[in-house]
Enzyme design. Structure first.
Site, PDB file in Angstrom:
ATOM      1  N   LYS A 193       0.838  -1.199   0.000  1.00  0.00           N
ATOM      2  CA  LYS A 193       0.000   0.000   0.000  1.00  0.00           C
ATOM      3  C   LYS A 193       0.877   1.254   0.000  1.00  0.00           C
ATOM      4  CE  LYS A 193      -2.104   2.609   3.085  1.00  0.00           C
ATOM      5  NZ  LYS A 193      -1.960   3.877   2.330  1.00  0.00           N
TER       6      LYS A 193
ATOM      7  N   GLU B 187       9.781   1.240  10.769  1.00  0.00           N
ATOM      8  CA  GLU B 187      10.773   2.319  10.625  1.00  0.00           C
ATOM      9  C   GLU B 187      10.015   3.622  10.824  1.00  0.00           C
ATOM     10  OE1 GLU B 187      12.388   5.229   9.692  1.00  0.00           O
ATOM     11  OE2 GLU B 187      12.573   4.694   7.576  1.00  0.00           O
TER      12      GLU B 187
ATOM     13  N   CYS C 227      13.101  10.921   7.300  1.00  0.00           N
ATOM     14  CA  CYS C 227      13.139  10.303   8.624  1.00  0.00           C
ATOM     15  C   CYS C 227      14.490  10.503   9.298  1.00  0.00           C
ATOM     16  CB  CYS C 227      12.791   8.830   8.519  1.00  0.00           C
ATOM     17  SG  CYS C 227      13.706   7.988   7.248  1.00  0.00           S
TER      18      CYS C 227
ATOM     19  N   GLU D  78       9.182  15.291  16.211  1.00  0.00           N
ATOM     20  CA  GLU D  78       9.565  15.242  14.806  1.00  0.00           C
ATOM     21  C   GLU D  78       8.719  16.244  14.021  1.00  0.00           C
ATOM     22  OE1 GLU D  78       8.752  11.609  12.451  1.00  0.00           O
ATOM     23  OE2 GLU D  78      10.766  11.857  11.625  1.00  0.00           O
TER      24      GLU D  78
END
Ligand code: NAI
Ligand code: MG
Length: 503
Positions: free
Chosen positions: A199, A274, A308, A405
């Site tokens: 996906k 992750e 990331c 983040e």
């Protein structure tokens, strides 16, 4: 790493003949493009303009079920995929890499249209590296081996292990590096003989669908690779719930990672995650400060900071502060966003208006917390989702702009007095994906590398990855290592075979 951009949104409008033509997207199930059973679609937009690119089929639970069944049939004993020799599997992987390269220009444009990232990045980094990844894993099918193990129990025996594919792998990927994230997951999974339901992120489905066409061209048997497009809480959740999926590999937010673990526990799926980070970029005063500052810019502003591994916490030793910051500030102030399709653009659009507003809100949060904005931090224009890259100074590690983040072009600069403080504060984070260290003292560099809790530590460089080098996180950055040999472990089960040789 990206150098300062030389373009501006003012001077660049539609100047390249476009090769890529986004078309309506269907689901790719059992080797065929099909509408969703409900007939529902959703739109994908160009972040540089806000314009509609294409309508895409939205997979519901029933479509996911069809894809899982196709993948299951393709996996079972006797299927063409299971009967295929490792050498032939290797050839298909190699062919996929080649086909990505043959169509590189078109795929890079599609990626840039869908994500808003500079064509420079798509064409020079993301898409070639995706091709490399398939070529790298083309080397593996013929080299996946078990062990023979001496035993002391039960007399004479032959004990050996087999590495077998896990089965049907559900792979859920984000929007920041769409085709590269696909490659990191699909290439090793295929190398090990698994079948896949993938996906892509709802924001960026185009290159996954183009890749699906290439799998047909490469001769991948039907059902081995399937694409279900749609949203996380519906399509994605249906995958995580589905008892026919053996493993979920996910890249995305911490929140969704936790949810996936919770839901996957019901069927005891294997899970690898992750989940991003808040990576410290530690600059000691004895480093080559000019180079460190240039790379620090790439570390945080490459891909608009939507990365990331972004080196979003820049720790700089007090003694080197002024020299380092004069380069960083000066260069950051000169970076301007431009039309992502222009080859000279180095800073594109953020993925969506919602995300842009979230990133901008962090600049305000930083100010409220007492940080100062050295440069940038404002939206550019009203069309497309562009902003000036922001450098926040006077940040302390406990501030939200140092702990959360942001996933955008916002650098938080933190001063430190000595190495002890730098290591302590670098580790004072829920994340542990990556870290960078800049120093001319090689001993110190390795000492710090040992003490920093992160899946990757760069010394005198930042943000480089390689398909042969393991990648993944400590702590809330997730677990499991992608790329390299590590991904072979991620996509195989170990079977022990014990043969009695007594008498
Ligand atoms: P997200 O985690 O919601 O989306 C990532 C993928 O997971 C997408 O394909 C999405 O459709 C899917 N997903 C969402 N909810 C799901 C669920 N309940 N079950 C199964 N699949 C689901 O990330 P989003 O909202 O796009 O971005 C939010 C923040 O996440 C970013 O600002 C950033 O901080 C972080 N992020 C980190 C990434 C990384 O590379 N580690 C990539 C993307 C986002
Ligand atoms: Mg899009």
């Amino acid at each position: 790493m990206s150098d300062a951009a030389v373009t501006s949104t003012d001077i660049l409008i539609e100047l390249l003949p476009q090769k890529a033509k986004p078309k309506a997207g269907k689901l790719f199930i059992n080797g065929e493009f099909v509408d969703s059973l409900s007939g529902k679609t959703f739109a994908t937009h160009n972040p540089a303009t806000g314009d509609l690119l294409a309508n895409i089929a939205e997979a519901g639970a029933a479509d996911v079920d069809l894809a899982v069944r196709a993948a299951r049939t393709a996996f079972e004993d006797g299927s063409p995929w299971r009967k295929m020799s490792p050498r032939d599997r290797a050839r298909i992987l190699w062919k996929l890499g080649e086909l990505i390269r043959t169509n590189l220009e078109e795929i890079a444009e599609l990626e840039t249209l869908d994500t808003g990232k500079p064509i420079f990045e798509s064409a020079k980094f993301d898409i070639p590296q995706a091709a490399d990844c398939f070529e790298y894993y083309a080397g593996w099918p013929t080299k996946i081996t078990g062990d023979t193990i001496p035993t002391t129990q039960g007399g004479d025996a032959l004990v050996y292990t087999l590495r077998e594919p896990i089965g049907v792998c559900g792979q859920i990927i984000p929007w920041n590096f769409p085709l590269q994230m696909l490659a990191w997951k699909v290439a090793p999974a295929l190398a090990c003989g698994n079948t896949i339901v993938l996906k892509p992120a709802e924001q960026t489905p185009l290159t996954a669908l183009r890749f699906a066409e290439l799998t047909v061209e490469a001769g991948l048997p039907p059902g081995v690779f399937n694409v279900v497009t749609g949203f996380g809480p519906t399509t994605g959740a249906a995958m995580v719930e589905h008892p026919g999926i053996d493993k979920i590999a996910f890249t995305g937010s911490v929140e969704v990672g936790k949810e996936i673990m919770r839901v996957a526990s019901k069927t005891l799926k294997r899970v690898s995650l992750e989940l991003g980070g808040k990576s410290p970029n530690i600059v000691l005063a004895d480093a080559d400060l000019e180079t460190a500052a240039k790379y620090a810019l790439g570390g945080i502003f490459f891909n608009q900071g939507e990365m990331c591994t972004a080196g979003s916490r820049i720790f700089i030793e007090e003694r080197g502060y002024d020299e380092f910051m004069s380069v960083l500030r000066g260069r950051a102030a000169k970076m301007v966003a431009g039309d992502p399709l222009h080859p000279k653009t180095r800073l594109g659009a953020l993925i969506s208006e919602e995300h842009l507003n979230r990133v901008l809100s962090y600049v305000s949060i930083g100010k409220q917390e007492g940080a100062t904005v050295a440069t940038g931090g404002e939206r550019i224009g009203t069309k497309g989702y562009f902003m000036k890259p922001a450098v926040l100074e006077g940040v302390t590690n406990s501030m939200r702009v140092a702990q959360e983040e942001i996933f955008g072009p916002v650098a938080s600069v933190i001063k430190f007095a000595d190495v002890e403080e730098a290591v302590r504060e670098a580790n004072n984070s829920q994340f542990g994906l990556a870290a960078a260290i800049w120093t001319r003292d090689i001993k110190k560099a390795h000492q710090i590398a040992k003490r920093v809790k992160a899946g990757t530590v760069w010394i005198n460089t930042i943000s480089t990855t390689d398909n042969g080098v393991p990648f993944g996180g400590y702590k809330s950055s997730g677990f499991g290592r992608e790329l390299g040999k590590a991904a072979i472990d991620l996509y195989t089960e170990t079977k022990t075979v014990w043969v009695d040789l007594n008498g």
